[in-house]
Each structure stands twice: as structure tokens, then as C-alpha cells.
Design a protein around this motif. Structure first.
Motif, PDB file in Angstrom:
ATOM      1  N   LYS A   1      61.192  32.202 -23.708  1.00 34.72           N
ATOM      2  CA  LYS A   1      60.311  33.381 -23.838  1.00 34.72           C
ATOM      3  C   LYS A   1      58.845  32.953 -23.814  1.00 34.72           C
ATOM      4  CE  LYS A   1      63.482  36.184 -26.674  1.00 34.72           C
ATOM      5  NZ  LYS A   1      64.431  35.109 -27.075  1.00 34.72           N
ATOM      6  N   ASP A   2      58.537  31.858 -24.521  1.00 32.45           N
ATOM      7  CA  ASP A   2      57.208  31.261 -24.458  1.00 32.45           C
ATOM      8  C   ASP A   2      57.281  30.116 -23.455  1.00 32.45           C
ATOM      9  OD1 ASP A   2      54.817  29.953 -24.745  1.00 32.45           O
ATOM     10  OD2 ASP A   2      54.889  29.836 -26.935  1.00 32.45           O
ATOM     11  N   HIS A   3      56.782  30.359 -22.252  1.00 27.02           N
ATOM     12  CA  HIS A   3      56.933  29.350 -21.197  1.00 27.02           C
ATOM     13  C   HIS A   3      56.152  28.078 -21.482  1.00 27.02           C
ATOM     14  CE1 HIS A   3      58.740  32.666 -18.944  1.00 27.02           C
ATOM     15  NE2 HIS A   3      59.244  31.741 -18.152  1.00 27.02           N
ATOM     16  N   ALA A   4      55.166  28.162 -22.337  1.00 23.07           N
ATOM     17  CA  ALA A   4      54.403  26.966 -22.691  1.00 23.07           C
ATOM     18  C   ALA A   4      55.107  26.123 -23.742  1.00 23.07           C
ATOM     19  CB  ALA A   4      53.017  27.365 -23.189  1.00 23.07           C
ATOM     20  N   ALA A   5      56.091  26.707 -24.420  1.00 25.03           N
ATOM     21  CA  ALA A   5      56.757  25.987 -25.516  1.00 25.03           C
ATOM     22  C   ALA A   5      58.232  26.353 -25.573  1.00 25.03           C
ATOM     23  CB  ALA A   5      56.074  26.307 -26.845  1.00 25.03           C
ATOM     24  N   PRO A   6      59.042  25.862 -24.611  1.00 17.59           N
ATOM     25  CA  PRO A   6      60.477  26.132 -24.659  1.00 17.59           C
ATOM     26  C   PRO A   6      61.089  25.629 -25.968  1.00 17.59           C
ATOM     27  CG  PRO A   6      59.839  25.183 -22.544  1.00 17.59           C
ATOM     28  CD  PRO A   6      58.651  25.058 -23.452  1.00 17.59           C
ATOM     29  N   LYS A   7      62.129  26.333 -26.428  1.00 17.37           N
ATOM     30  CA  LYS A   7      62.778  25.978 -27.695  1.00 17.37           C
ATOM     31  C   LYS A   7      64.281  25.812 -27.480  1.00 17.37           C
ATOM     32  CE  LYS A   7      59.493  28.377 -30.754  1.00 17.37           C
ATOM     33  NZ  LYS A   7      58.527  28.719 -29.678  1.00 17.37           N
ATOM     34  N   LEU A   8      64.853  24.851 -28.162  1.00 17.83           N
ATOM     35  CA  LEU A   8      66.279  24.570 -28.036  1.00 17.83           C
ATOM     36  C   LEU A   8      67.114  25.636 -28.734  1.00 17.83           C
ATOM     37  CD1 LEU A   8      68.533  22.571 -27.161  1.00 17.83           C
ATOM     38  CD2 LEU A   8      68.274  21.493 -29.416  1.00 17.83           C
ATOM     39  N   ILE A   9      68.106  26.159 -28.009  1.00 12.93           N
ATOM     40  CA  ILE A   9      69.124  27.020 -28.613  1.00 12.93           C
ATOM     41  C   ILE A   9      70.338  26.178 -28.996  1.00 12.93           C
ATOM     42  CG2 ILE A   9      70.688  28.962 -28.212  1.00 12.93           C
ATOM     43  CD1 ILE A   9      68.650  29.979 -26.121  1.00 12.93           C
ATOM     44  N   LYS A  10      70.785  25.350 -28.038  1.00  9.35           N
ATOM     45  CA  LYS A  10      71.957  24.515 -28.288  1.00  9.35           C
ATOM     46  C   LYS A  10      71.982  23.339 -27.328  1.00  9.35           C
ATOM     47  CE  LYS A  10      76.061  23.335 -29.872  1.00  9.35           C
ATOM     48  NZ  LYS A  10      76.249  22.840 -31.260  1.00  9.35           N
ATOM     49  N   HIS A  11      72.300  22.163 -27.847  1.00  9.02           N
ATOM     50  CA  HIS A  11      72.565  20.989 -27.032  1.00  9.02           C
ATOM     51  C   HIS A  11      74.035  20.620 -27.211  1.00  9.02           C
ATOM     52  CE1 HIS A  11      71.939  16.391 -26.283  1.00  9.02           C
ATOM     53  NE2 HIS A  11      72.419  17.003 -25.213  1.00  9.02           N
ATOM     54  N   HIS A  12      74.737  20.515 -26.087  1.00  6.69           N
ATOM     55  CA  HIS A  12      76.177  20.209 -26.131  1.00  6.69           C
ATOM     56  C   HIS A  12      76.464  19.112 -25.106  1.00  6.69           C
ATOM     57  CE1 HIS A  12      80.413  20.548 -26.577  1.00  6.69           C
ATOM     58  NE2 HIS A  12      80.625  21.230 -25.460  1.00  6.69           N
ATOM     59  N   ASN A  13      77.012  18.001 -25.564  1.00  6.00           N
ATOM     60  CA  ASN A  13      77.301  16.873 -24.669  1.00  6.00           C
ATOM     61  C   ASN A  13      78.747  16.435 -24.834  1.00  6.00           C
ATOM     62  OD1 ASN A  13      76.983  14.832 -22.834  1.00  6.00           O
ATOM     63  ND2 ASN A  13      75.789  13.484 -24.160  1.00  6.00           N
ATOM     64  N   TRP A  14      79.451  16.298 -23.698  1.00  4.80           N
ATOM     65  CA  TRP A  14      80.854  15.864 -23.720  1.00  4.80           C
ATOM     66  C   TRP A  14      81.013  14.475 -23.104  1.00  4.80           C
ATOM     67  CZ3 TRP A  14      78.747  20.233 -21.720  1.00  4.80           C
ATOM     68  CH2 TRP A  14      78.606  20.335 -20.330  1.00  4.80           C
TER      69      TRP A  14
ATOM     70  N   LEU B   1      74.502  19.380 -21.650  1.00  2.00           N
ATOM     71  CA  LEU B   1      73.958  20.708 -21.376  1.00  2.00           C
ATOM     72  C   LEU B   1      73.054  21.151 -22.512  1.00  2.00           C
ATOM     73  CD1 LEU B   1      74.253  23.548 -19.787  1.00  2.00           C
ATOM     74  CD2 LEU B   1      76.072  24.007 -21.457  1.00  2.00           C
ATOM     75  N   THR B   2      71.914  21.771 -22.156  1.00  2.00           N
ATOM     76  CA  THR B   2      71.116  22.463 -23.164  1.00  2.00           C
ATOM     77  C   THR B   2      70.892  23.904 -22.736  1.00  2.00           C
ATOM     78  OG1 THR B   2      68.988  21.790 -22.185  1.00  2.00           O
ATOM     79  CG2 THR B   2      69.877  20.408 -23.965  1.00  2.00           C
ATOM     80  N   LEU B   3      70.902  24.799 -23.709  1.00  2.00           N
ATOM     81  CA  LEU B   3      70.442  26.165 -23.533  1.00  2.00           C
ATOM     82  C   LEU B   3      69.081  26.239 -24.193  1.00  2.00           C
ATOM     83  CD1 LEU B   3      73.573  26.345 -23.191  1.00  2.00           C
ATOM     84  CD2 LEU B   3      73.417  28.679 -24.066  1.00  2.00           C
ATOM     85  N   LEU B   4      68.068  26.640 -23.400  1.00  2.00           N
ATOM     86  CA  LEU B   4      66.692  26.666 -23.880  1.00  2.00           C
ATOM     87  C   LEU B   4      66.152  28.088 -23.875  1.00  2.00           C
ATOM     88  CD1 LEU B   4      65.265  23.626 -21.859  1.00  2.00           C
ATOM     89  CD2 LEU B   4      66.100  23.611 -24.216  1.00  2.00           C
ATOM     90  N   ASP B   5      65.495  28.470 -24.952  1.00  2.00           N
ATOM     91  CA  ASP B   5      64.792  29.749 -25.041  1.00  2.00           C
ATOM     92  C   ASP B   5      63.411  29.567 -24.413  1.00  2.00           C
ATOM     93  OD1 ASP B   5      63.212  31.911 -25.805  1.00  2.00           O
ATOM     94  OD2 ASP B   5      64.137  32.104 -27.768  1.00  2.00           O
TER      95      ASP B   5
END
Length: 414
Positions: A238-251, A232-236
């Protein structure tokens, strides 16, 4: 019409059924203005079923796909229908006769030589559905590569998709500007490290696994994206041309991957995530639907899993047993942050109450009858139900597709 008696039902009742005009294979499903839009995994196109009388579904309109192309996912909003276009992977029986190949190897690698063999349409088609059963093509977004897999669009300026573009190992996250629906434009991209082979990145995907975006749901400025064996990733965004990673979590590992569907319940600070069962007889391990606490987005914490259906030994029934899709709380549909509807493949359709997120409780179930005919062209597939997608309308009626058994319409007793 005589309804096929379900194999099992608790607090759910089958009230309607459609064979989708003789094309019983269904994947993603939208119900919009009294019509069900059903994407086909094997019939190479999509169908529109009149469900204004859900107990007696009416006529079906079939829209064929372009040559060598599948339309397995779609979205509706207001007068627009968005349909994905991609190489019809399951038509390539040489490569994907064994479904394990699809789920355990980079699709980019699997079809590396396909461009020299045949042509297909890749990207997305936009239709005007102001006349719901008479879709009129008004826009097209073409991309290089295998194409799109699944979309998220609930109106507004932007749509979101998983896309396998030339140079990438598998499906990545893309944003699409819909300011002019007749000329949609791809504006942003984000991928897990190692996926951009053309840029010299070295794959970080373990042998026998796939790092590939299935799809993302968006709430506010955050995209909640599921990456199969990449977690799972949570992506910011706000800038649709340049999404930014908030958190990557893999189980995965220790669990078996297949992370497929995320359902944000933002007001409660919760996220429901389903890991898809992708191989027969639990060969890929027991799969779960997880409840995460996301009050701190940079640190999602799993606090529970949904109970596992156990009326019979579903692992021995044949086919896939485990989670697949979640009803996604789309605007205009049934929306709840406590009642969750899900498909469980050979265990049918399930409802869960998560009023107490630490103790989810199953509150209803219906396992449709086995399909009478098989549309799935893959050799050796068992004739068992494989409930694929679920949509709950604003009145609480449940609509569900199957890989072979048509469209089920179900009343929930809760």
C-alpha cells in the motif's frame, strides 16, 4: 514454411515458428498488438517478431543491448516497453562457465570484482512502442550494481523489479514510480534479512543456496514474490516507498528451492507457485509447481502439486527437466483462474486444469523438436529443447520461447 515436427503433442498443435531473425535464443516473451517481443539471453538484446499472421510470422526487428549488458526480461503495456539492463553474467565465462555457480552462490559475491574489469548498463530502459516494430527510447532508470533481473508492469503508476544494487548480496524487491515514463524513479525496497551486507547484516543463506528475488507479481495491494532458495513472501505494498512483510514461507529444505514464478488467483483465494529446475538431470532434485490456499494471507497452505510429465524419462533426456515459467494472466492476454499454462523445459509446454485445486489435471502438452543450432554459448550444453517462457494471447494461441530453438506458436485443443 516447414514446421519442425514436435517430439510429442497431446491436445496441442504447432501452427507457427520463427527463428527470430537467426537469433533463436529466447527468454521472456510478450505478445502485444500482433508483435512478439522476445528477450535474448545470449544474443545481447531483444527482438520484435511480426506475428499478425501467427501461422506465417513475418519480419524481425533486432535491438542490440549496450556493451556488456543483457536484456533478458521485458514488459509491454499500451505504448510502453520496459526492458531490464544488467551485467551480462553468462558472458563472464570465467565465473559462470559452470551454470551451477550461478544457481548456488550469491551473484553479488560472484561478481564482486567485476566493476574493476568492465562497464555495463544497469537498471531499466523505457521505449515508446506506438509503432510496435519501431521502438523509440524515451526513458532510462540507472542504478548502481549488477542491475535488474525481471519486471512486472501492467499499467498504472508503479512497476516492480528484482534488482541487485551495490551493497546487497543478491536481487531484492524494488518499486518504481512510472508517473513520468521518461523519468522512472526507484522509490521503495524490501529484502530478506541478511541481504544488506553494506548495512552490516550477516547473511542467513545456507552454503550452496541463493536468497535472491526472481520476481514478484502484484494483485491489489499485495506483491507475491519468489526468492529462489528463499521461498515465497507476501508483501503489503500500500505504501510503495515502504513495503511490509505479510508472510515469509520457505520449503527449502526439505525441497530443493528454485522458487521462481507466482501466479495469484485472488478471486479463488489461490496462488500457483513454480519452483524452477536449475541443474541438469534433476541434480537439484525433483521440482514442483504448487497450489496454495491463500484465503488467509498470513498463513498460505500448500494443497496440491501439478502432475509430473511422464511420457518418457525426462530426467535422463539431458538438460533441465522441471518447471520454469507460468503464463501470468496479464490484462489483454488470455486470463483464466482454472486453466494454467506452463513451460517445463525439456518437457516442453503444458496446460493444467485446476478447477479442482486439490487435483490438478494435465490437459495438453507439446514438446518441440530439438534445436537445429545452438545459440547458448556455454560449453557442453546438450542439444535438447529447454522451453523457457510462455504467453497465451486473448484468442488462446500459445507462444513459447526456447534457449536455442526459436519461437513456437501453438494451438490448444481445449
Amino acid at each position: 514454411m516447414t514446421l519442425p515436427p514436435p517430439d510429442f503433442a497431446r491436445n496441442m498443435k504447432l501452427v507457427g515458428h520463427s527463428d527470430i531473425g537467426g537469433r533463436g535464443d529466447g527468454l521472456q516473451l510478450m505478445v502485444h498488438r500482433g508483435y512478439a517481443y522476445v528477450a535474448h539471453p545470449w544474443s545481447q538484446g531483444f527482438s520484435i517478431v511480426d506475428v499478425r499472421d501467427p501461422r506465417n510470422p513475418g519480419g524481425t526487428t533486432y535491438v542490440p543491448a549496450a556493451p556488456n549488458t543483457w536484456n533478458i526480461h521485458l514488459q509491454t503495456h499500451d505504448d510502453l516497453l520496459l526492458v531490464i539492463n544488467a551485467l551480462d553474467l553468462f558472458a563472464d565465462v570465467e565465473t559462470f562457465a559452470d551454470e551451477k555457480t550461478y544457481y548456488t552462490k550469491s551473484v553479488g559475491e560472484s561478481v564482486a570484482g567485476a566493476r574493476t574489469k568492465r562497464a555495463w548498463t544497469a537498471g531499466m530502459t523505457v521505449y515508446d512502442i506506438s509503432k510496435p516494430d519501431k521502438p523509440r527510447k524515451i526513458g532510462q532508470l540507472d542504478v548502481d550494481g549488477v542491475g535488474f533481473h525481471r519486471l512486472w508492469y501492467v499499467g498504472g503508476r508503479y512497476a516492480y523489479a528484482s534488482a541487485l544494487l551495490d551493497g546487497f548480496t543478491d536481487y531484492i524487491f524494488v518499486t518504481i514510480d512510472m508517473a513520468d515514463p521518461t523519468r522512472p524513479e526507484l522509490v521503495g525496497r524490501w529484502w530478506l534479512p541478511g541481504m544488506n551486507k553494506a548495512a552490516g547484516e550477516v547473511s542467513a543463506t545456507p552454503e550452496g543456496k541463493r536468497h535472491a528475488l526472481h520476481h514478484a507479481l502484484v494483485a491489489g495491494d499485495t506483491a507475491y514474490a519468489c526468492w529462489r532458495d528463499g521461498g515465497l513472501t507476501l508483501l503489503d505494498i500500500k505504501d510503495h516507498a515502504a513495503p511490509k512483510l505479510i508472510k515469509h514461507h520457505n520449503w527449502c529444505p526439505p525441497y530443493g528451492g528454485g522458487t521462481h514464478s507466482a501466479l495469484p488467483l485472488a478471486e479463488r483465494g489461490l496462488l500457483v507457485v513454480a519452483d524452477e529446475a536449475v541443474l541438469d538431470n534433476e541434480a537439484d532434485g525433483r521440482k514442483h509447481t504448487w497450489v496454495f490456499d491463500i484465503r488467509e494471507p498470513s498463513n498460505p497452505i500448500s494443497i496440491s502439486t501439478f502432475p509430473i510429465p511422464d511420457e518418457i524419462d525426462y530426467a535422463k533426456k539431458g538438460g533441465h527437466f522441471g518447471p520454469h515459467n507460468l503464463h501470468e494472466n496479464r490484462p489483454g492476454s488470455f486470463v483464466s483462474d482454472t486453466l494454467i499454462f506452463a513451460t517445463w523445459q525439456n518437457a516442453g509446454i503444458r496446460a493444467f486444469d485446476i478447477s479442482d485445486p486439490y487435483r490438478p489435471v494435465e490437459t495438453g502438452a507439446l514438446v518441440p523438436a530439438a534445436p537445429r543450432t545452438m545459440t547458448d554459448k556455454r560449453p557442453g550444453r546438450p542439444r535438447v529443447i529447454q522451453s523457457a517462457d510462455v504467453f497465451v494471447d486473448a484468442q488462446g494461441l500459445i507462444y513459447a520461447t526456447d534457449y536455442n530453438a526459436g519461437l513456437e506458436i501453438i494451438e490448444y485443443g481445449g
